[in-house]
Design a protein around this motif. Structure first.
Motif, mmCIF file in Angstrom:
data_model
loop_
_atom_site.group_PDB
_atom_site.id
_atom_site.type_symbol
_atom_site.label_atom_id
_atom_site.label_comp_id
_atom_site.label_asym_id
_atom_site.label_seq_id
_atom_site.Cartn_x
_atom_site.Cartn_y
_atom_site.Cartn_z
ATOM 1 N N ASN A 124 -1.257 12.885 18.641
ATOM 2 C CA ASN A 124 -0.239 13.939 19.495
ATOM 3 C C ASN A 124 -0.602 15.442 18.901
ATOM 4 O O ASN A 124 0.138 16.363 19.569
ATOM 5 C CB ASN A 124 0.892 13.574 19.096
ATOM 6 C CG ASN A 124 1.429 13.719 17.637
ATOM 7 O OD1 ASN A 124 0.828 13.863 16.684
ATOM 8 N ND2 ASN A 124 2.769 14.093 17.461
ATOM 9 N N ILE A 144 -1.181 12.442 23.566
ATOM 10 C CA ILE A 144 0.033 12.086 23.990
ATOM 11 C C ILE A 144 1.154 13.313 23.416
ATOM 12 O O ILE A 144 2.386 12.706 23.715
ATOM 13 C CB ILE A 144 0.315 10.657 23.308
ATOM 14 C CG1 ILE A 144 0.351 10.617 21.810
ATOM 15 C CG2 ILE A 144 -0.589 9.415 23.817
ATOM 16 C CD1 ILE A 144 1.125 9.347 21.157
ATOM 17 N N SER A 191 6.979 1.701 19.870
ATOM 18 C CA SER A 191 7.031 0.379 19.090
ATOM 19 C C SER A 191 8.357 -0.370 19.418
ATOM 20 O O SER A 191 8.217 -1.464 19.337
ATOM 21 C CB SER A 191 7.029 0.643 17.735
ATOM 22 O OG SER A 191 5.750 1.224 17.262
ATOM 23 N N ARG A 223 2.284 2.954 24.524
ATOM 24 C CA ARG A 223 1.949 3.786 23.237
ATOM 25 C C ARG A 223 2.517 3.355 21.820
ATOM 26 O O ARG A 223 3.638 3.546 21.697
ATOM 27 C CB ARG A 223 2.265 5.323 23.312
ATOM 28 C CG ARG A 223 1.879 5.724 24.879
ATOM 29 C CD ARG A 223 2.327 7.149 25.128
ATOM 30 N NE ARG A 223 3.617 7.384 24.871
ATOM 31 C CZ ARG A 223 4.642 7.335 25.672
ATOM 32 N NH1 ARG A 223 4.141 7.040 26.956
ATOM 33 N NH2 ARG A 223 5.913 7.435 25.459
ATOM 34 N N VAL A 224 1.773 2.735 20.936
ATOM 35 C CA VAL A 224 2.500 1.788 19.958
ATOM 36 C C VAL A 224 1.843 2.312 18.576
ATOM 37 O O VAL A 224 0.559 2.374 18.472
ATOM 38 C CB VAL A 224 2.159 0.317 20.186
ATOM 39 C CG1 VAL A 224 2.883 -0.478 19.004
ATOM 40 C CG2 VAL A 224 2.818 -0.271 21.360
ATOM 41 N N ARG A 246 5.594 5.802 9.539
ATOM 42 C CA ARG A 246 5.172 7.128 9.100
ATOM 43 C C ARG A 246 6.139 8.042 8.089
ATOM 44 O O ARG A 246 7.212 7.739 8.495
ATOM 45 C CB ARG A 246 4.951 8.027 10.480
ATOM 46 C CG ARG A 246 3.811 7.517 11.454
ATOM 47 C CD ARG A 246 3.918 8.540 12.721
ATOM 48 N NE ARG A 246 4.749 8.211 13.343
ATOM 49 C CZ ARG A 246 5.037 7.602 14.361
ATOM 50 N NH1 ARG A 246 4.168 6.648 14.475
ATOM 51 N NH2 ARG A 246 6.439 7.618 15.240
HETATM 52 C C1 LIG Z 1 4.377 8.979 17.971
HETATM 53 C C2 LIG Z 1 4.554 8.767 19.449
HETATM 54 C C3 LIG Z 1 4.541 7.298 20.012
HETATM 55 C C4 LIG Z 1 4.468 6.035 19.012
HETATM 56 O O1 LIG Z 1 5.601 5.910 18.669
HETATM 57 P P1 LIG Z 1 6.069 4.498 17.577
HETATM 58 O O2 LIG Z 1 7.412 4.477 17.690
HETATM 59 O O3 LIG Z 1 5.532 4.960 16.410
HETATM 60 O O4 LIG Z 1 5.504 3.568 18.288
HETATM 61 C C5 LIG Z 1 4.304 7.392 21.324
HETATM 62 N N1 LIG Z 1 4.520 8.208 22.061
HETATM 63 C C6 LIG Z 1 4.461 9.192 21.722
HETATM 64 C C7 LIG Z 1 4.685 10.462 22.711
HETATM 65 C C8 LIG Z 1 4.723 9.720 20.493
HETATM 66 O O5 LIG Z 1 4.641 10.916 19.767
#
Ligand SMILES: *Cc1c(COP(=O)(O)O)cnc(C)c1O
Length: 225
Positions: free
Chosen positions: A57, A81, A196, A211-212, A220
């Protein structure tokens, strides 16, 4: 210790199960492993396990991590992302294969301009603010059709789909369904939705990209602001 290989296996299995439950082909879903805040050593086990599609990101963090990993592993596909500032577009174009966060005209203009100069034409997703949250980036649902047309027809950008991050306190399913509906009426196949906590729901509702992050790499540390 987080067993990222086992986690990755679990996530893949759940994606496959959710695809079957949604009567969708398993290979219609791409797992984007979100490696933000994870150092290279933490990412390597997933590369060794065959994972090739990753999401970051921040442009700067990605620039410090991925050029070296790309030398060691073939076939990496990197997705941005997170929010993209126009003064980072050039760097983003050199680092990322896919940019999922096109969210305003000024950014689209810059991507077209710099992309042409650099000979880079990345695949792009338009971020949609499905919950119309004032603090969240993204195009309002009722402005997406015009924005898609502008990016595709006026600028010639390679728009492949839509992306959303639903409000945290709402049932994500209605946001996923809304995103799928807007994509369908614009002839877009890509749907980046599900993280997630809700990727199985997203897969059942048509996600082509989930997006996991934490379900693979562990929790984190909280973001410092
Ligand atoms: C951090 C993030 C994710 C992943 O999030 P998790 O809950 O850890 O899977 C997905 N999309 C975006 C845009 C993010 O910033």
């Amino acid at each position: 210790m987080t067993d990222v290989k086992a986690n990755l296996e679990t996530v893949r299995t759940k994606i496959a199960d959710a695809a079957r439950a949604g009567a969708r082909p398993v290979d219609a879903v791409t797992l984007v492993a979100v490696s933000k805040t994870i150092a290279s050593e933490g990412v390597v086990p997933t590369l060794e396990a065959g994972q090739r599609v990753f999401g970051e990101n921040r442009v700067q963090e990605a620039g410090g991590k991925w050029p070296a990993l790309r030398q060691d592993f073939d076939g990496i596909e990197l997705h941005l992302i997170g929010p993209l500032q126009t003064n980072k577009v050039k760097e983003a174009l050199s680092l990322f294969d896919v940019i999922q966060t096109v969210d305003r005209r000024k950014l689209a203009d810059k991507l077209a301009q710099e992309g042409e100069k650099l000979g880079r034409r990345p695949k792009l997703f338009i971020q949609v603010n499905t919950g119309e949250e004032p603090q969240k980036a993204g195009i309002s649902p009722n402005e997406v059709d015009d924005f898609v047309a502008y990016c595709r027809d006026d600028l010639g950008l390679d728009i492949v789909g839509l992306m959303c991050i639903p409000p945290v306190d709402e049932n994500p399913a209605m946001h996923f369904a809304l995103l799928a509906k807007i994509a369908a009426r614009n002839g877009l196949e890509g749907l980046s939705m599900g993280m997630s906590g809700d990727y199985e729901t997203a897969v059942r509702l048509g996600a082509t990209h989930v997006r996991v992050g934490s379900a693979i790499f562990g929790e984190r540390p909280p973001l410092k602001t």
